[in-house]
Design a protein around this motif. Sequence first.
Motif, PDB file in Angstrom:
ATOM      1  N   VAL A  99       0.994  -1.354  -0.155  1.00  0.00           N
ATOM      2  CA  VAL A  99      -0.016  -0.076  -0.087  1.00  0.00           C
ATOM      3  C   VAL A  99       0.916   1.338   0.139  1.00  0.00           C
ATOM      4  O   VAL A  99       1.877   1.256   0.483  1.00  0.00           O
ATOM      5  N   LYS A 100       0.542   2.283  -0.770  1.00  0.00           N
ATOM      6  CA  LYS A 100       0.872   3.685  -0.763  1.00  0.00           C
ATOM      7  C   LYS A 100       0.704   4.479   0.537  1.00  0.00           C
ATOM      8  O   LYS A 100      -0.110   4.249   0.895  1.00  0.00           O
ATOM      9  N   PRO A 101       1.580   5.542   0.660  1.00  0.00           N
ATOM     10  CA  PRO A 101       1.212   6.267   1.838  1.00  0.00           C
ATOM     11  C   PRO A 101       0.110   7.333   1.591  1.00  0.00           C
ATOM     12  O   PRO A 101      -0.131   7.598   0.282  1.00  0.00           O
ATOM     13  N   LYS A 129      -0.039   8.582   6.593  1.00  0.00           N
ATOM     14  CA  LYS A 129       0.958   9.397   5.740  1.00  0.00           C
ATOM     15  C   LYS A 129       2.277   8.925   6.288  1.00  0.00           C
ATOM     16  O   LYS A 129       2.681   8.519   7.303  1.00  0.00           O
ATOM     17  N   ALA A 130       3.089   9.332   5.210  1.00  0.00           N
ATOM     18  CA  ALA A 130       4.691   9.195   5.387  1.00  0.00           C
ATOM     19  C   ALA A 130       5.398  10.201   5.993  1.00  0.00           C
ATOM     20  O   ALA A 130       5.145  11.323   5.474  1.00  0.00           O
ATOM     21  N   LYS A 213      11.073  -1.763 -14.711  1.00  0.00           N
ATOM     22  CA  LYS A 213      10.173  -1.677 -14.086  1.00  0.00           C
ATOM     23  C   LYS A 213      10.380  -1.771 -12.568  1.00  0.00           C
ATOM     24  O   LYS A 213      11.236  -2.537 -12.245  1.00  0.00           O
ATOM     25  N   GLY A 214       9.925  -0.853 -11.835  1.00  0.00           N
ATOM     26  CA  GLY A 214      10.284  -0.740 -10.270  1.00  0.00           C
ATOM     27  C   GLY A 214       9.108  -0.715  -9.368  1.00  0.00           C
ATOM     28  O   GLY A 214       8.436   0.067  -9.524  1.00  0.00           O
ATOM     29  N   ALA A 215       8.705  -1.948  -8.895  1.00  0.00           N
ATOM     30  CA  ALA A 215       7.607  -2.114  -8.046  1.00  0.00           C
ATOM     31  C   ALA A 215       7.953  -1.428  -6.860  1.00  0.00           C
ATOM     32  O   ALA A 215       8.108  -2.246  -5.551  1.00  0.00           O
ATOM     33  N   LEU A 216       8.226  -0.344  -6.512  1.00  0.00           N
ATOM     34  CA  LEU A 216       8.650   0.411  -5.362  1.00  0.00           C
ATOM     35  C   LEU A 216       7.372   0.978  -4.512  1.00  0.00           C
ATOM     36  O   LEU A 216       7.856   1.482  -3.514  1.00  0.00           O
ATOM     37  N   SER A 217       6.406   1.074  -5.013  1.00  0.00           N
ATOM     38  CA  SER A 217       5.181   1.841  -4.301  1.00  0.00           C
ATOM     39  C   SER A 217       4.855   1.014  -3.013  1.00  0.00           C
ATOM     40  O   SER A 217       5.007  -0.348  -2.752  1.00  0.00           O
ATOM     41  N   GLY A 218       5.221   1.757  -1.808  1.00  0.00           N
ATOM     42  CA  GLY A 218       4.940   1.146  -0.440  1.00  0.00           C
ATOM     43  C   GLY A 218       6.034   0.595   0.134  1.00  0.00           C
ATOM     44  O   GLY A 218       5.810  -0.022   1.058  1.00  0.00           O
ATOM     45  N   GLY A 226      12.814   7.308   3.884  1.00  0.00           N
ATOM     46  CA  GLY A 226      11.445   7.547   3.891  1.00  0.00           C
ATOM     47  C   GLY A 226      10.849   6.428   2.982  1.00  0.00           C
ATOM     48  O   GLY A 226      11.500   5.465   2.357  1.00  0.00           O
ATOM     49  N   TRP A 227       9.350   6.638   2.531  1.00  0.00           N
ATOM     50  CA  TRP A 227       8.669   5.673   1.904  1.00  0.00           C
ATOM     51  C   TRP A 227       8.841   5.980   0.293  1.00  0.00           C
ATOM     52  O   TRP A 227       8.531   7.295  -0.069  1.00  0.00           O
ATOM     53  N   PHE A 228       8.726   5.013  -0.714  1.00  0.00           N
ATOM     54  CA  PHE A 228       8.471   5.354  -1.995  1.00  0.00           C
ATOM     55  C   PHE A 228       6.781   5.247  -2.259  1.00  0.00           C
ATOM     56  O   PHE A 228       6.028   4.311  -1.501  1.00  0.00           O
ATOM     57  N   ALA A 229       6.273   6.503  -2.999  1.00  0.00           N
ATOM     58  CA  ALA A 229       4.881   6.420  -3.197  1.00  0.00           C
ATOM     59  C   ALA A 229       4.449   6.018  -4.493  1.00  0.00           C
ATOM     60  O   ALA A 229       3.179   6.135  -4.671  1.00  0.00           O
TER      61      ALA A 229
END
Length: 393
Positions: A99-101, A129-130, A213-218, A226-229
């Motif tokens: 999940v994304k922030p 939130k992040a 492809k970068g599956a970095l979300s979350g 910090g987090w990738f969004a």
Amino acid sequence: MHPALRRHPARLIPVLAAAAGLLTACGGGGAGSTKADEPPAKVSVTPAAGSKAAKLGSAISVRAAGGKLTSVDVKDDKGGTVDGRLSGDGTSWTSNGKVKPATTYTVRTRTTSDQGRKAAASSTFTTEKADKINKLTNTPGGGQTVGTGMPISILFDHPIAKDRRAEIEKALKVTTQPKVTGAWGWVKDYSGKDRIDWRPKDYWPSGTKVSVKGALSGVNSGDAGGWFARDYNFGFNIGADHKAVIDVPAHRLTMYENGKDVGSITGSAGSPQDPTRGGVHTVRSKNAAETMDSATIGHGDEWMLDSQWVTHLTASGTFLHSAPWNKSLGVVNNSHGCFGMTTSDAKKVYDFLTIGSTVEVKGTSNPNKTDVGNGLEVWQESWQQWQQRSALK
């Protein structure tokens, strides 16, 4: 009363009785119950429905008890669709990413119970939130055509914790056509930022199509990063095989196309006091016109010269460029580390070499190896050395 009128009620009685029988059968109870009376499959969603601050770092999961999931549709509040995998027995579904922030998700499901009852349901939750969002800059850019020595280079805005690197590296996928062997390696960029590059084992074949492809979300990059969004997706193409070789003692640069000598020019490499950096460099950028400032390479205010057709190799200032002020071109190596040429020759080299082309410097007296992060210097290391930079060990 007339006898004919007395006969009508007698005829209606059996019809009413039959109708009553039909209502009883449809009303359920006993052996006549239907699928509509059976309970639907019970669906549970994680993160929980109604949450206003669901924790980050987890996937979305959906489970069905007493039946199977026939479809799961998940969308975020920006219209994005979340892909996932349904289990073989149909009782669970898990998202491919995390999940994304600060995002609201809506999960819609369709199920069939063990007794055959079909049902639909929906669930909504919002993630927390992040404190900090990490982003990246990719080189080459999407849709670009580059030379056969070009690495894939990803520069992060914020630091990547060492214990988070393996997960991030796993989330980055490179697909090529034709298939090319390569590997990711962690690099400290000349700017001081963290970077990860992917280089092929050998130079790219011309015409290769590359997808990243970068599956970095979350994904969490650590307390400092910090987090990738979001996820990342870009592609580029490999163009013509153009290379150059500088022979320092001979004051010569030779251009090669598909391994064939297509012309040489003379110039001036670095002096014995400032010898040109050796090894294989990758063209990182180009400028049609530029001011050469001595302060940028540690020589104070010794000079400020205007140059044309500038091809950048290292981030620290190893360039190929016009040097109309130098009266010893082709005779003496007296530059401060660059390779200077006449303006017309510099234009030839500028036009011939593309971003990602390689320039090999031979015969230099400079013993120092250029750091990989000082430009796109992935070819300064052997394939065996490069593989040691991976976090997947």
